[in-house]
Design a protein around this motif. Structure first.
Motif, mmCIF file in Angstrom:
data_model
loop_
_atom_site.group_PDB
_atom_site.id
_atom_site.type_symbol
_atom_site.label_atom_id
_atom_site.label_comp_id
_atom_site.label_asym_id
_atom_site.label_seq_id
_atom_site.Cartn_x
_atom_site.Cartn_y
_atom_site.Cartn_z
ATOM 1 N N LEU A 54 0.817 -1.217 0.000
ATOM 2 C CA LEU A 54 0.000 0.000 0.000
ATOM 3 C C LEU A 54 0.852 1.269 0.000
ATOM 4 O O LEU A 54 0.424 2.295 -0.543
ATOM 5 N N GLU A 55 2.036 1.222 0.613
ATOM 6 C CA GLU A 55 2.887 2.418 0.692
ATOM 7 C C GLU A 55 3.360 2.876 -0.678
ATOM 8 O O GLU A 55 3.636 4.059 -0.863
ATOM 9 N N ARG A 56 3.441 1.961 -1.636
ATOM 10 C CA ARG A 56 3.828 2.364 -2.991
ATOM 11 C C ARG A 56 2.793 3.316 -3.591
ATOM 12 O O ARG A 56 3.136 4.232 -4.317
ATOM 13 N N ARG A 57 1.544 3.091 -3.266
ATOM 14 C CA ARG A 57 0.462 3.921 -3.792
ATOM 15 C C ARG A 57 0.155 5.111 -2.884
ATOM 16 O O ARG A 57 -0.248 6.161 -3.345
ATOM 17 N N TRP A 58 0.331 4.937 -1.580
ATOM 18 C CA TRP A 58 0.010 5.962 -0.586
ATOM 19 C C TRP A 58 1.242 6.246 0.274
ATOM 20 O O TRP A 58 1.394 5.680 1.353
ATOM 21 N N PRO A 59 2.135 7.132 -0.159
ATOM 22 C CA PRO A 59 3.361 7.395 0.612
ATOM 23 C C PRO A 59 3.101 7.954 2.005
ATOM 24 O O PRO A 59 3.946 7.826 2.888
ATOM 25 N N GLN A 60 1.951 8.572 2.253
ATOM 26 C CA GLN A 60 1.662 9.127 3.586
ATOM 27 C C GLN A 60 1.484 8.038 4.638
ATOM 28 O O GLN A 60 1.440 8.324 5.833
ATOM 29 N N LEU A 61 1.428 6.778 4.239
ATOM 30 C CA LEU A 61 1.302 5.684 5.209
ATOM 31 C C LEU A 61 2.580 5.487 6.015
ATOM 32 O O LEU A 61 2.560 4.819 7.041
ATOM 33 N N THR A 62 3.683 6.074 5.574
ATOM 34 C CA THR A 62 4.922 5.957 6.344
ATOM 35 C C THR A 62 4.810 6.676 7.689
ATOM 36 O O THR A 62 5.567 6.384 8.606
ATOM 37 N N ASP A 63 3.838 7.600 7.806
ATOM 38 C CA ASP A 63 3.628 8.326 9.064
ATOM 39 C C ASP A 63 2.700 7.581 10.021
ATOM 40 O O ASP A 63 2.431 8.060 11.114
#
Length: 147
Positions: A54-63
């Motif tokens: 999912l992080e590939r599509r939604w970089p804000q998930l790293t937070d």
């Protein structure tokens, strides 16, 4: 042979050998083989794989922090067989990042094999991320719900 053998000191102490004299047993498998991984470790890897997808599509998930807990807390609630949650979210507050929690035992009980478990883990992660972001699961992952 006139010297008697002194008695062994009684009391608990570390055992140096097993009772047959062959030494202590080692691990069943070395740590680098999959057999050595516990069910909790394998489950955490499934969650991590889903998050990375999912992080590939939604970089804000790293937070966002992703946690795996054994079972959900009751906190005064009662659940029947169909209402036990598989995951949950905790909104960001007081300088703490938002959290997505996946409950391992309820997910494991509902699945039979590794592939089925991986699919359910991904569905739960997608649903919880969608709830946290205020989106639909299909928006978070276009393949959501496909078998």
């Amino acid at each position: 042979m006139d010297t008697p053998v002194p008695p062994r000191a009684a009391g608990p102490g570390p055992r140096r050998r097993d009772r047959h004299g062959r030494g202590m047993r080692g691990p069943i498998a070395p740590p680098q083989v999959p057999l050595a991984a516990s069910r909790a470790d394998v489950f955490a890897d499934l969650v991590q794989d889903s998050v990375e997808r999912l992080e590939r599509r939604w970089p804000q998930l790293t937070d966002i922090d992703f946690l795996v807990l054994e079972v959900p807390r009751l906190d005064g609630r009662t659940w029947n067989d169909e209402a036990v949650p598989l995951g949950g979210t905790i909104a960001a507050r007081d300088g703490r990042p938002a959290r997505v929690v996946i409950y391992r035992r309820p997910v494991e009980i509902r699945t039979k094999g590794r592939d089925e478990r991986a699919a359910l883990v991904h569905e739960v992660v997608v649903e919880q991320v969608a709830e946290l972001l205020g989106l639909t699961p299909e928006t978070v992952d276009p393949r959501y719900g496909e078998d």
